[in-house]
Design an enzyme around this catalytic site. Structure first.
Site, PDB file in Angstrom:
ATOM      1  N   SER A   1       0.830  -1.206   0.000  1.00  0.00           N
ATOM      2  CA  SER A   1       0.000   0.000   0.000  1.00  0.00           C
ATOM      3  C   SER A   1       0.861   1.250   0.000  1.00  0.00           C
ATOM      4  CB  SER A   1      -0.870  -0.014   1.253  1.00  0.00           C
ATOM      5  OG  SER A   1      -1.482   1.237   1.440  1.00  0.00           O
TER       6      SER A   1
ATOM      7  N   TYR B   1      -2.025  -0.498  10.304  1.00  0.00           N
ATOM      8  CA  TYR B   1      -2.299  -1.136   8.997  1.00  0.00           C
ATOM      9  C   TYR B   1      -1.097  -0.953   8.078  1.00  0.00           C
ATOM     10  CZ  TYR B   1      -3.749  -1.156   4.135  1.00  0.00           C
ATOM     11  OH  TYR B   1      -3.795  -1.362   2.787  1.00  0.00           O
TER      12      TYR B   1
ATOM     13  N   LYS C   1       1.953  -3.655   6.424  1.00  0.00           N
ATOM     14  CA  LYS C   1       2.347  -3.758   5.006  1.00  0.00           C
ATOM     15  C   LYS C   1       3.857  -3.575   4.873  1.00  0.00           C
ATOM     16  CE  LYS C   1      -1.719  -4.442   3.242  1.00  0.00           C
ATOM     17  NZ  LYS C   1      -2.052  -5.727   2.638  1.00  0.00           N
TER      18      LYS C   1
HETATM   19  N1  UFG Z   1     -12.131  11.855   2.718  1.00  0.00           N
HETATM   20  C1  UFG Z   1     -13.126  12.776   3.013  1.00  0.00           C
HETATM   21  N2  UFG Z   1     -14.315  12.294   3.455  1.00  0.00           N
HETATM   22  C2  UFG Z   1     -14.570  10.960   3.613  1.00  0.00           C
HETATM   23  C3  UFG Z   1     -13.545  10.037   3.325  1.00  0.00           C
HETATM   24  C4  UFG Z   1     -12.335  10.512   2.879  1.00  0.00           C
HETATM   25  O1  UFG Z   1     -12.936  13.993   2.881  1.00  0.00           O
HETATM   26  O2  UFG Z   1     -15.673  10.609   4.024  1.00  0.00           O
HETATM   27  C5  UFG Z   1     -10.847  12.362   2.183  1.00  0.00           C
HETATM   28  C6  UFG Z   1      -9.643  12.001   3.008  1.00  0.00           C
HETATM   29  O3  UFG Z   1      -9.404  12.975   4.008  1.00  0.00           O
HETATM   30  C7  UFG Z   1      -8.542  11.955   1.935  1.00  0.00           C
HETATM   31  C8  UFG Z   1      -9.277  11.444   0.700  1.00  0.00           C
HETATM   32  O4  UFG Z   1     -10.653  11.729   0.935  1.00  0.00           O
HETATM   33  O5  UFG Z   1      -8.069  13.250   1.670  1.00  0.00           O
HETATM   34  C9  UFG Z   1      -9.126   9.948   0.460  1.00  0.00           C
HETATM   35  O6  UFG Z   1      -9.467   9.246   1.634  1.00  0.00           O
HETATM   36  P1  UFG Z   1      -9.708   7.652   1.636  1.00  0.00           P
HETATM   37  O7  UFG Z   1     -10.124   7.272   3.010  1.00  0.00           O
HETATM   38  O8  UFG Z   1     -10.595   7.289   0.513  1.00  0.00           O
HETATM   39  O9  UFG Z   1      -8.281   7.085   1.269  1.00  0.00           O
HETATM   40  P2  UFG Z   1      -6.884   7.263   2.032  1.00  0.00           P
HETATM   41  O10 UFG Z   1      -5.987   7.958   1.066  1.00  0.00           O
HETATM   42  O11 UFG Z   1      -6.996   7.821   3.365  1.00  0.00           O
HETATM   43  O12 UFG Z   1      -6.540   5.744   2.268  1.00  0.00           O
HETATM   44  C10 UFG Z   1      -6.149   4.929   1.244  1.00  0.00           C
HETATM   45  C11 UFG Z   1      -6.571   3.486   1.535  1.00  0.00           C
HETATM   46  C12 UFG Z   1      -5.839   2.963   2.714  1.00  0.00           C
HETATM   47  C13 UFG Z   1      -4.371   3.212   2.611  1.00  0.00           C
HETATM   48  C14 UFG Z   1      -4.083   4.656   2.292  1.00  0.00           C
HETATM   49  C15 UFG Z   1      -2.622   4.855   2.036  1.00  0.00           C
HETATM   50  O13 UFG Z   1      -7.939   3.415   1.749  1.00  0.00           O
HETATM   51  O14 UFG Z   1      -6.058   1.578   2.760  1.00  0.00           O
HETATM   52  O15 UFG Z   1      -4.779   5.028   1.140  1.00  0.00           O
HETATM   53  O16 UFG Z   1      -2.332   6.094   1.530  1.00  0.00           O
HETATM   54  F1  UFG Z   1      -3.772   2.941   3.775  1.00  0.00           F
END
Ligand code: UFG
Length: 337
Positions: A125, A150, A154
């Site tokens: 990841s 998590y 990884k």
């Molecule tokens: N976000 C929102 N509202 C939400 C959900 C997310 O504004 O309801 C924002 C987050 O703050 C972030 C972006 O949308 O800026 C993406 O968030 P995600 O939760 O979709 O994805 P992440 O980048 O946080 O996480 C992903 C994977 C994880 C992994 C991570 C590593 O889901 O498994 O990338 O970078 F660990």
């Protein structure tokens, strides 16, 4: 044709990879403990491809379960998707994350050795990059300073696999660092099924679009980005799945360990995703600006050039495609009850 074991093959990334592998003529066996997936996915894979992969409800950390499967087939490769993946849950229950994610990997490595299978593709990841440097992240960027357990599992597994490959000249390991998978198969038959409240942006947007939730929370609008909201490298799940097929081809012809990013190389903000979804699908996504989410970085996107160089792979689908395909999956699910 080669025979491949997909551990966690009923999940979001595993099921799409099964479809692409079968399409390329691979023989696919799926092992999944169904902890975060449903056996009906196997029917859907069969419906899309016309081929029904052999399925075992099995836990990859359970030696007995896995011995039965290894004993019955001569696998050319294992693709290991079999891990827990909720960032939040890993913070509240870290032990189960270390136990599950590391145990499954060790059990698989032991059985691969015992049964003479020498190739593994592993789901890593972008979480391993943490906040230690700035995007774009190339595979040589500092890694390991992860924001949550998590991501640390990884990173630890990457080290385990690298050590294993260094000790065994026969072994071939490709560790794929995924950026943000989104979208669904274009048939609308398979996609992501979040258990409980979704963590991921696209899964949440889908529930707002379908009226299950009132408004989309946007976690922070004061980041140092063009519109103040977080920027990510969203990659269509079909592109990601095809990346596995190319990684597998590479692993068939090489030994040693490689770490490879799978992303598009382009970052989109949270508001970009919301606006694109609205435009492509003609639906309204009401949103509210909320507090920053702890552990989030402002900007994360890949340098995907190594995958292009090594595998000849690059992502082809757009954010429009991801929004359109995710929405048709969501609507089809609703219709099917
Ligand atoms: N976000 C929102 N509202 C939400 C959900 C997310 O504004 O309801 C924002 C987050 O703050 C972030 C972006 O949308 O800026 C993406 O968030 P995600 O939760 O979709 O994805 P992440 O980048 O946080 O996480 C992903 C994977 C994880 C992994 C991570 C590593 O889901 O498994 O990338 O970078 F660990």
């Amino acid at each position: 044709m080669s025979m491949v074991l997909l551990v966690g093959g009923a999940g979001f990334i595993g099921s799409h990879t099964a479809v692409e592998l079968i399409g390329q003529g691979y023989e696919v066996v799926v092992a999944d403990n169904l902890s975060n997936s449903d056996a009906s996915v196997i029917d859907r894979i069969a419906e899309i491809t016309g081929v029904r992969p052999e399925f075992y409800c099995a836990d990859a950390a359970d030696r007995g379960d896995m011995e039965e499967i290894f004993g019955a087939h001569a696998f050319d490769a294992v693709i290991h998707f079999g891990g827990k993946k909720s960032v939040n849950e890993s913070v509240s229950d870290p032990i189960s994350y270390y136990r599950n994610n590391i145990d499954t990997t060790l059990t698989l490595l032991e059985l691969m050795k015992e049964y003479g299978c020498s190739r593994m593709i592993f789901s890593s990841s972008a979480a391993v990059y943490g906040d230690a440097s700035d995007a774009p992240y190339s595979e040589t960027a500092p890694a390991g300073e992860c924001a949550n357990p998590y991501g640390r599992t990884k990173y630890m597994i990457e080290q385990i696999l690298t050590d294993a490959a260094a000790a065994d000249p026969e072994l071939s390991v490709v560790m794929l660092r995924y950026f943000n998978p989104a979208g669904a198969h274009e048939s609308g038959l398979i996609g992501e099924r979040p258990a409980g409240e979704p963590n991921n942006l696209m899964s949440y947007v889908l529930q707002v679009a379908s009226g299950e939730r009132e408004a989309q929370p946007v976690f922070g609008d004061d980041y140092p980005t063009p519109d103040g909201t977080g920027v990510r490298d969203y990659i269509h799940i079909t592109d990601l799945a095809k990346g596995h097929v190319t990684a597998l081809r590479y692993a068939m012809e090489h030994t040693g360990a490689e770490i490879v990013n799978l992303g598009t190389g382009t970052g989109y903000s949270v508001l970009d995703v919301i606006k694109t979804f609205e435009r492509v699908n003609g639906v309204k996504i009401p949103y509210v600006i909320a507090e920053r989410r702890p552990g989030d970085v402002a900007v994360s996107y890949s340098d995907p050039s190594k995958a292009q160089r090594l595998f000849g792979w690059r992502a082809e689908k757009t954010l429009d495609d991801m929004c359109r395909d995710a929405w048709s999956w969501q609507q089809k699910q609703k219709k099917d009850g």
